[in-house]
Scaffold this motif. Structure first.
Motif, short mmCIF file in Angstrom:
data_model
loop_
_atom_site.label_atom_id
_atom_site.label_comp_id
_atom_site.label_asym_id
_atom_site.label_seq_id
_atom_site.Cartn_x
_atom_site.Cartn_y
_atom_site.Cartn_z
N TRP A 43 0.84 -1.19 0.00
CA TRP A 43 0.00 0.00 0.00
C TRP A 43 0.87 1.25 0.00
N PHE A 44 1.94 1.25 0.82
CA PHE A 44 2.87 2.38 0.85
C PHE A 44 3.45 2.63 -0.53
N SER A 45 3.89 1.57 -1.16
CA SER A 45 4.50 1.71 -2.49
C SER A 45 3.47 2.23 -3.50
N MET A 46 2.24 1.74 -3.42
CA MET A 46 1.19 2.16 -4.33
C MET A 46 0.89 3.65 -4.16
N ARG A 47 0.94 4.14 -2.92
CA ARG A 47 0.68 5.55 -2.65
C ARG A 47 1.91 6.43 -2.88
N GLY A 48 3.03 5.83 -3.22
CA GLY A 48 4.22 6.60 -3.53
C GLY A 48 4.88 7.24 -2.32
#
Length: 264
Positions: free
Chosen positions: A51-56
């Motif tokens: 999720w962190f990676s998806m939100r940048g």
């Protein structure tokens, strides 16, 4: 404001997580998806990291003490920059950094904060967020990081429970951006809704040791008087939020302008 539920992110492995975006200011609205606040990320799971990676989210500002960070290190996606900003490095002791004692000896901890002592200790700790040189240095670095042209992606800031050191970071930033006092306090008090349900295991463990959960509410939740103590110390010491930023944190008018144009 009444849209806090839209900003809250129900990510089980990252308690008290929400987007600062969407909060109105005098000149617009805080941009969504740029800046998040949370509690400790020491239990962040692989889905949470995804999720962190998806939100940048590429930068995490950790406001905890060095001891807290060593005891419960953040579990971040590979490539995420973690910036350590020890707000309470100059404090001899602080209740804001000692909540972890609840899991080791809850009865002794609660005995030490009985008869209104918890409220007094928290209010004094919130004054430290303004008067400690280590706090001024940490929050200055936090603000400068937000406007650093070399930083990429979104950012997140946190402490252990995401309510005290993180609470002042969010409240001071929102105030500088021109959010109303009502909206600043609404975001601050949202912690009582977002965090407390995730602490049910802590409450149950304390109850198993003969500690009533109501005795823990001044410690595990937030109260208006805590944040008010920070604002009062700020006014007594510097005069206004802008003088705090300029005289206390050493930020220039140009840097404050850049902060607003970056986040609004």
């Amino acid at each position: 404001m009444n849209d806090a539920y839209k900003r809250t992110v129900p990510l089980a492995s990252a308690p008290n997580l929400r987007d600062l975006g969407g909060i109105p200011t005098a000149n617009g609205t805080v941009r969504r998806g740029l800046l998040y606040r949370s509690a400790s990320l020491s239990s962040l799971t692989e889905p949470g990291q995804a999720w962190f990676s998806m939100r940048g989210i590429e930068t995490v500002y950790d406001l905890r003490t060095a001891a807290e960070a060593v005891e419960s290190p953040d579990r971040l996606p590979p490539g995420t920059d973690r910036i350590s900003l020890d707000v309470l490095a100059g404090a001899s002791a602080s209740i804001a950094a000692s909540v972890g004692q609840l899991t080791t000896d809850p009865r002794a901890f609660v005995a030490s904060i009985a008869d209104g002592q918890a409220e007094r200790l928290f209010e004094d700790s919130y004054r430290d967020f303004i008067r400690l040189p280590s706090a001024l240095s940490a929050y200055r670095a936090f603000y400068l990081g937000l406007i650093d042209e070399g930083r990429h992606g979104a950012a997140l800031f946190h402490c252990t429970t995401g309510k005290d050191r993180t609470g002042w970071a969010a409240a001071s930033l929102l105030t500088l951006l021109g959010a109303s006092e009502a909206d600043v306090y609404e975001d601050y008090l949202q912690t009582n809704i977002d965090l407390l349900p995730t602490l049910e295991p802590v409450l149950q463990q304390a109850e198993s040791h003969g500690v009533e959960r109501e005795a823990l509410m001044p410690v595990l939740g937030v109260r208006e008087s805590y944040l008010a103590a920070s604002f009062q110390q700020m006014h007594d010491q510097f005069g206004s939020i802008h003088e705090y930023a300029m005289d206390g944190l050493g930020l220039s008018s140009e840097q404050l302008h850049r902060l607003r144009t970056t986040l609004i």
